[in-house]
Design a protein around this motif. Structure first.
Motif, mmCIF file in Angstrom:
data_model
loop_
_atom_site.group_PDB
_atom_site.id
_atom_site.type_symbol
_atom_site.label_atom_id
_atom_site.label_comp_id
_atom_site.label_asym_id
_atom_site.label_seq_id
_atom_site.Cartn_x
_atom_site.Cartn_y
_atom_site.Cartn_z
ATOM 1 N N SER A 243 -10.288 -28.186 8.244
ATOM 2 C CA SER A 243 -9.478 -26.612 8.553
ATOM 3 C C SER A 243 -8.975 -26.212 7.635
ATOM 4 O O SER A 243 -8.926 -25.023 8.117
ATOM 5 C CB SER A 243 -9.675 -27.488 10.013
ATOM 6 N N ASN A 244 -8.406 -27.428 6.997
ATOM 7 C CA ASN A 244 -7.664 -26.328 6.025
ATOM 8 C C ASN A 244 -8.063 -25.788 5.156
ATOM 9 O O ASN A 244 -7.854 -24.927 4.088
ATOM 10 C CB ASN A 244 -6.503 -27.169 5.352
ATOM 11 N N GLU A 245 -9.629 -26.705 4.873
ATOM 12 C CA GLU A 245 -10.425 -25.500 3.641
ATOM 13 C C GLU A 245 -10.993 -24.303 4.180
ATOM 14 O O GLU A 245 -11.058 -23.618 3.480
ATOM 15 C CB GLU A 245 -11.450 -26.899 3.538
ATOM 16 N N SER B 135 3.190 -32.719 0.016
ATOM 17 C CA SER B 135 2.897 -32.146 1.614
ATOM 18 C C SER B 135 1.531 -33.273 1.823
ATOM 19 O O SER B 135 0.719 -34.007 0.725
ATOM 20 C CB SER B 135 2.533 -30.112 1.485
ATOM 21 N N TRP B 136 0.856 -33.376 2.079
ATOM 22 C CA TRP B 136 -0.584 -33.981 2.721
ATOM 23 C C TRP B 136 -1.280 -32.439 3.882
ATOM 24 O O TRP B 136 -1.201 -32.761 5.106
ATOM 25 C CB TRP B 136 -0.472 -34.915 3.692
ATOM 26 N N HIS B 137 -2.249 -32.207 2.973
ATOM 27 C CA HIS B 137 -3.278 -31.517 3.519
ATOM 28 C C HIS B 137 -4.584 -32.003 3.086
ATOM 29 O O HIS B 137 -6.206 -31.163 4.759
ATOM 30 C CB HIS B 137 -3.262 -29.821 3.056
ATOM 31 N N LEU C 225 1.460 -24.850 4.893
ATOM 32 C CA LEU C 225 2.893 -25.913 4.276
ATOM 33 C C LEU C 225 3.197 -26.297 6.230
ATOM 34 O O LEU C 225 2.664 -26.002 6.930
ATOM 35 C CB LEU C 225 3.858 -25.588 4.690
ATOM 36 N N GLU C 226 3.149 -28.072 6.320
ATOM 37 C CA GLU C 226 2.984 -28.156 8.025
ATOM 38 C C GLU C 226 4.906 -28.199 8.185
ATOM 39 O O GLU C 226 5.682 -28.528 7.870
ATOM 40 C CB GLU C 226 3.139 -30.342 7.701
ATOM 41 N N PRO C 227 4.649 -27.826 9.580
ATOM 42 C CA PRO C 227 5.805 -27.448 10.287
ATOM 43 C C PRO C 227 6.723 -28.257 10.055
ATOM 44 O O PRO C 227 8.356 -29.012 9.903
ATOM 45 C CB PRO C 227 5.386 -27.834 11.662
ATOM 46 N N ALA D 208 -1.637 -30.589 12.146
ATOM 47 C CA ALA D 208 -2.832 -31.805 12.458
ATOM 48 C C ALA D 208 -1.617 -33.271 12.863
ATOM 49 O O ALA D 208 -2.544 -33.205 13.733
ATOM 50 C CB ALA D 208 -2.999 -32.547 11.039
ATOM 51 N N GLN D 209 -0.599 -32.766 12.704
ATOM 52 C CA GLN D 209 0.089 -34.443 13.466
ATOM 53 C C GLN D 209 1.085 -33.805 14.170
ATOM 54 O O GLN D 209 1.539 -34.333 15.215
ATOM 55 C CB GLN D 209 0.771 -34.705 11.656
ATOM 56 N N THR D 210 1.950 -32.171 14.063
ATOM 57 C CA THR D 210 2.715 -31.683 15.455
ATOM 58 C C THR D 210 1.987 -31.229 16.320
ATOM 59 O O THR D 210 3.084 -30.953 17.383
ATOM 60 C CB THR D 210 3.717 -31.074 14.628
HETATM 61 C C1 LIG Z 1 -0.554 -32.443 8.203
HETATM 62 C C2 LIG Z 1 -2.362 -32.565 7.452
HETATM 63 N N1 LIG Z 1 -3.025 -31.729 7.305
HETATM 64 C C3 LIG Z 1 -4.334 -32.689 7.079
HETATM 65 C C4 LIG Z 1 -4.713 -33.786 6.939
HETATM 66 C C5 LIG Z 1 -6.135 -34.152 6.670
HETATM 67 O O1 LIG Z 1 -6.722 -34.644 8.134
HETATM 68 P P1 LIG Z 1 -8.132 -35.661 7.901
HETATM 69 O O2 LIG Z 1 -7.670 -36.376 6.954
HETATM 70 O O3 LIG Z 1 -9.121 -35.741 9.037
HETATM 71 O O4 LIG Z 1 -8.900 -35.081 6.583
HETATM 72 C C6 LIG Z 1 -3.331 -35.008 7.339
HETATM 73 C C7 LIG Z 1 -4.525 -36.186 6.986
HETATM 74 O O5 LIG Z 1 -3.079 -37.454 7.237
HETATM 75 C C8 LIG Z 1 -3.059 -34.492 7.587
HETATM 76 O O6 LIG Z 1 -1.414 -35.279 7.693
#
Ligand SMILES: Cc1ncc(COP(=O)(O)O)c(C=O)c1O
Length: 442
Positions: free
Chosen positions: A116-118, A139-141, A212-214, A248-250
């Motif tokens: 989804s981020n891609e 971060s983690w995306h 960014l993640e909220p 993704a998480q929030t």
């Molecule tokens: C905020 C966030 N975005 C994206 C991802 C990536 O998701 P996926 O592992 O389903 O590709 C994660 C995975 O931990 C995540 O925490």
């Protein structure tokens, strides 16, 4: 079933012989089944799942209504040619966009968070005609190329260059940031301005987006200060860049609102959802405005995958939305999150190794430190505590990577009962009582 069943030599030697190891050691348990908030291992131990699997199963495991949807769709409408759309896809699209503010009007459905981020980053590049993407430290995306290029974790190392134009801003970490006002409080505005100065000097004038993640979850449940997301959107708008929020998480109620951006009263240009949207099944979404969608469509936007618009996961997502709304799970997350944090704050009075308790709703972070003054992370103790919790019947995550502190990231399912939550909290307390090396306040 024997008391050694988790050590089953045949199982572990088959694992050794046949599996690629993708991220450190495997948990030394054989999980045989999962139901509600409980996992059951090969020795018949019950383990409370305080991480919703990989931060996804917001309805617990094997939710009967989700199971029925899966069975029904496995029989009747599972996977199709990617150019065909179906009623479950339209249902979920209408439900999601119907509960979002104007500006989040159009949606597409994929499988994973990284994907989804891609897709969001490609959209931002095509829309702006630019290529620079700014991510935040910690971060983690995801692990696909554009997503990992915006992911600032140690996993970035050793794979050659990341995408050209990858830039970074500091994570708004109130606990650890060196940016302080004279009274010692966190000066996030100075830090953000400083970060943007660096980005501006690095930029070739091609800023496409900030992602960014909220709440930076993998980075240690870092909750940005109020006003941060709004300010970030202003920074982006000033430079003609888009703001992508990765929920993704929030998303889906975890933080006490359906979506975390609602806490801030702002609307991102692009929103991505994953993990919690499928409540454990691979389903993700990209949401954006009609204007962005129309512009990129005219320019030939392409993101064609095997599982795009698949009816089975879309039907699951649609049921997840129904349940989250019907059972008012955001309100539950808000209430139970407060119960959770106040329990940990009480523990902190007793155990000085608890450096900070933070989070929002049922996304809870607890940082383990050597010393409350120096705030030096105590990774060995964090790991020892997590191991002890598992022995006692609780799976609670801890970020083990160097440089992130020993931060527990906990996120039970949103439909956990208060009694089940307290059962887990008692295990945490017992782990602090019985883990060697944990000191009490003198
Ligand atoms: C905020 C966030 N975005 C994206 C991802 C990536 O998701 P996926 O592992 O389903 O590709 C994660 C995975 O931990 C995540 O925490």
């Amino acid at each position: 079933m024997t008391s050694q069943a988790n050590q089953d030599p045949a199982f572990w030697s088959a694992a050794d012989n046949s599996l690629i190891r993708y991220g450190g050691a495997f948990v030394p348990r054989i999980i045989e089944s999962a139901e509600g908030v409980y996992l059951h291992d090969a020795e018949g131990n019950k383990i409370i799942d305080f991480t919703s699997g990989q931060m996804s199963s917001i309805l617990g495991h094997g939710h009967p209504e989700i199971v029925n949807v899966i069975i029904e769709h496995a029989k009747n409408l599972d996977h199709l040619f990617s150019g065909m759309i179906t009623r479950p896809v339209i249902d979920l699209a209408s439900k999601l966009t119907g509960m979002m503010p104007k500006g989040l009007d159009k949606v597409m459905f994929l499988s994973t968070g990284g994907e989804s981020n891609e897709a969001a980053i490609r959209m931002a590049k095509l829309y702006t005609g630019r290529y620079e993407i700014v991510g935040l430290t910690n971060s983690w995306h995801g692990v696909t190329q554009a997503a990992i290029s915006a992911t600032f974790q140690p996993t970035r190392k050793n794979y050659g260059p990341s995408a050209v134009g990858s830039l970074v801003l500091p994570a708004p970490n109130a606990y650890r940031s060196p940016f302080r006002k004279p009274d010692g409080s966190y000066d996030w505005e100075a830090e953000l301005d400083y970060g943007w100065n660096l980005v501006d000097s690095l930029s070739t004038g091609n800023l496409a987006a900030v992602i960014l993640e909220p709440i930076l979850s993998s980075g240690g449940v870092i909750v940005p200060p109020p006003g941060y997301l709004r300010r970030m959107k202003e920074h982006c708008a000033k430079r003609g860049a888009l703001l992508i929020l990765d929920e993704a998480q929030t998303g889906m109620g975890r933080t006490g609102k359906m979506f975390a951006f609602e806490h801030e009263g702002m609307v991102p240009d692009i929103l991505t959802l994953s993990k919690t949207l499928g409540a454990g099944l691979p389903l993700s979404a990209v949401v954006t405005s009609t204007e962005i969608e129309e512009t990129v469509y005219k320019r030939g936007y392409s993101f064609y995958t095997t599982h795009i618009s698949d009816p089975l996961p879309a039907a699951v997502g649609s049921k997840v939305v129904d349940i989250v709304v019907r059972d008012d799970l955001p309100a539950r997350a808000h209430h139970l999150g407060n119960v959770f944090r106040s329990f940990l704050l009480d523990l902190q009075k007793k155990y000085p190794c608890i450096g900070e308790v933070r989070g929002q709703g049922l996304l809870v972070g607890m940082e383990i430190v050597k010393d409350q003054k120096t705030r030096e992370a105590d990774e060995p103790l964090g790991i020892a505590l997590a191991d002890r919790m598992l022995e006692l019947g609780l799976s609670a995550n801890v970020v083990r990577g160097p440089g992130f502190g020993a931060c527990f990231r906990m996120a039970p399912s949103l439909n956990i009962t208060e009694d089940q939550l307290k059962e887990g909290l008692e295990i945490i307390a017992e782990a602090f009582r019985t883990t060697p090396g944990v000191k009490t306040v003198e």
